[in-house]
Design a protein around this motif. Sequence first.
Motif, PDB file in Angstrom:
ATOM      1  N   ASN A  57       3.443 -10.995  10.657  1.00 50.11           N
ATOM      2  CA  ASN A  57       3.347 -11.993   9.585  1.00 50.11           C
ATOM      3  C   ASN A  57       2.133 -12.896   9.774  1.00 50.11           C
ATOM      4  O   ASN A  57       1.434 -13.219   8.808  1.00 50.11           O
ATOM      5  N   LYS A  58       1.865 -13.317  11.009  1.00 50.63           N
ATOM      6  CA  LYS A  58       0.694 -14.159  11.284  1.00 50.63           C
ATOM      7  C   LYS A  58      -0.600 -13.428  10.958  1.00 50.63           C
ATOM      8  O   LYS A  58      -1.520 -14.002  10.383  1.00 50.63           O
ATOM      9  N   ASN A  62      -3.197 -14.461   8.134  1.00 52.54           N
ATOM     10  CA  ASN A  62      -4.596 -14.687   8.510  1.00 52.54           C
ATOM     11  C   ASN A  62      -5.530 -13.900   7.601  1.00 52.54           C
ATOM     12  O   ASN A  62      -6.533 -14.434   7.111  1.00 52.54           O
ATOM     13  N   ASN A  63      -5.202 -12.643   7.374  1.00 54.03           N
ATOM     14  CA  ASN A  63      -6.038 -11.807   6.513  1.00 54.03           C
ATOM     15  C   ASN A  63      -6.048 -12.314   5.065  1.00 54.03           C
ATOM     16  O   ASN A  63      -7.086 -12.306   4.410  1.00 54.03           O
ATOM     17  N   LYS A  64      -4.898 -12.765   4.590  1.00 52.39           N
ATOM     18  CA  LYS A  64      -4.836 -13.302   3.229  1.00 52.39           C
ATOM     19  C   LYS A  64      -5.642 -14.597   3.118  1.00 52.39           C
ATOM     20  O   LYS A  64      -6.385 -14.787   2.157  1.00 52.39           O
ATOM     21  N   ASN A  65      -5.501 -15.488   4.089  1.00 50.96           N
ATOM     22  CA  ASN A  65      -6.224 -16.767   4.067  1.00 50.96           C
ATOM     23  C   ASN A  65      -7.732 -16.567   4.155  1.00 50.96           C
ATOM     24  O   ASN A  65      -8.489 -17.357   3.593  1.00 50.96           O
ATOM     25  N   ASN A  66      -8.160 -15.537   4.869  1.00 50.41           N
ATOM     26  CA  ASN A  66      -9.585 -15.262   5.005  1.00 50.41           C
ATOM     27  C   ASN A  66     -10.097 -14.312   3.922  1.00 50.41           C
ATOM     28  O   ASN A  66     -11.237 -13.859   3.986  1.00 50.41           O
ATOM     29  N   GLU A  67      -9.224 -14.005   2.955  1.00 45.85           N
ATOM     30  CA  GLU A  67      -9.569 -13.159   1.812  1.00 45.85           C
ATOM     31  C   GLU A  67     -10.158 -11.810   2.237  1.00 45.85           C
ATOM     32  O   GLU A  67     -11.176 -11.354   1.720  1.00 45.85           O
ATOM     33  N   LYS A  75      -4.321  -1.131   3.083  1.00 47.47           N
ATOM     34  CA  LYS A  75      -4.659  -1.469   4.469  1.00 47.47           C
ATOM     35  C   LYS A  75      -5.850  -2.421   4.487  1.00 47.47           C
ATOM     36  O   LYS A  75      -6.820  -2.232   3.760  1.00 47.47           O
ATOM     37  N   TYR A  76      -5.761  -3.460   5.308  1.00 50.70           N
ATOM     38  CA  TYR A  76      -6.844  -4.434   5.401  1.00 50.70           C
ATOM     39  C   TYR A  76      -8.078  -3.787   6.026  1.00 50.70           C
ATOM     40  O   TYR A  76      -7.989  -3.069   7.014  1.00 50.70           O
ATOM     41  N   ILE A  77      -9.235  -4.083   5.445  1.00 51.10           N
ATOM     42  CA  ILE A  77     -10.501  -3.503   5.879  1.00 51.10           C
ATOM     43  C   ILE A  77     -11.142  -4.440   6.896  1.00 51.10           C
ATOM     44  O   ILE A  77     -11.247  -5.648   6.664  1.00 51.10           O
ATOM     45  N   ASN A  78     -11.596  -3.889   8.004  1.00 47.36           N
ATOM     46  CA  ASN A  78     -12.271  -4.665   9.046  1.00 47.36           C
ATOM     47  C   ASN A  78     -13.576  -5.224   8.483  1.00 47.36           C
ATOM     48  O   ASN A  78     -14.396  -4.491   7.961  1.00 47.36           O
ATOM     49  N   THR A  96       2.008   6.379  15.261  1.00 47.72           N
ATOM     50  CA  THR A  96       1.488   5.024  15.213  1.00 47.72           C
ATOM     51  C   THR A  96       1.435   4.585  13.756  1.00 47.72           C
ATOM     52  O   THR A  96       0.909   5.294  12.901  1.00 47.72           O
ATOM     53  N   TYR A  97       1.983   3.394  13.505  1.00 45.51           N
ATOM     54  CA  TYR A  97       2.041   2.849  12.154  1.00 45.51           C
ATOM     55  C   TYR A  97       1.209   1.566  12.086  1.00 45.51           C
ATOM     56  O   TYR A  97       1.139   0.812  13.053  1.00 45.51           O
ATOM     57  N   THR A  98       0.635   1.323  10.918  1.00 42.45           N
ATOM     58  CA  THR A  98      -0.125   0.093  10.721  1.00 42.45           C
ATOM     59  C   THR A  98       0.832  -1.041  10.383  1.00 42.45           C
ATOM     60  O   THR A  98       1.962  -0.811   9.939  1.00 42.45           O
ATOM     61  N   MET A  99       0.363  -2.257  10.559  1.00 42.09           N
ATOM     62  CA  MET A  99       1.202  -3.421  10.251  1.00 42.09           C
ATOM     63  C   MET A  99       1.564  -3.462   8.768  1.00 42.09           C
ATOM     64  O   MET A  99       2.642  -3.926   8.397  1.00 42.09           O
ATOM     65  N   GLU A 100       0.674  -2.947   7.908  1.00 45.68           N
ATOM     66  CA  GLU A 100       0.932  -2.952   6.478  1.00 45.68           C
ATOM     67  C   GLU A 100       2.131  -2.082   6.120  1.00 45.68           C
ATOM     68  O   GLU A 100       2.855  -2.372   5.166  1.00 45.68           O
TER      69      GLU A 100
END
Length: 143
Positions: A57-58, A62-67, A75-78, A96-100
Amino acid sequence: MKKIALFFLIIIVIVIGISYMYLNYKASYNEAQKANMEFESYYNQNIMGTDLATIINKAVDNNKNNEIKQDNKGKYINNDENSINIDVKMLDKDETYTMETFYNGGIEKFVQYYGTIQFKCTKIEYHKTTNKVKYMLFEQITQ
């Protein structure tokens, strides 16, 4: 006399410029350290699935707040600055699974099924430019 005054003015401007750059560096370093403390405390530690859900969740917050942008699979892009990705290696299927996967599938279900299972963070990677945590790998220890 004008040359001496101009010389001292140039020296003062140089000292102020260097001080400004140093203070900016220190501020960004302290910000990275503060952000990393939230995640680094779990490295090589056995944690419960409920704690892992909190970490996921953190990271998503974090990813949402940093857009941070997402790909077509969600999946969030690095972005080489402040994105965080978490992978979870499960013993059940040796996958192995991603957090998403867990977040989008319902973190409540993850807690329901894996809340009492132990996990261990075995790998942490950092962004080269900001030294913030970029990637974490958690492995399931118990079943």
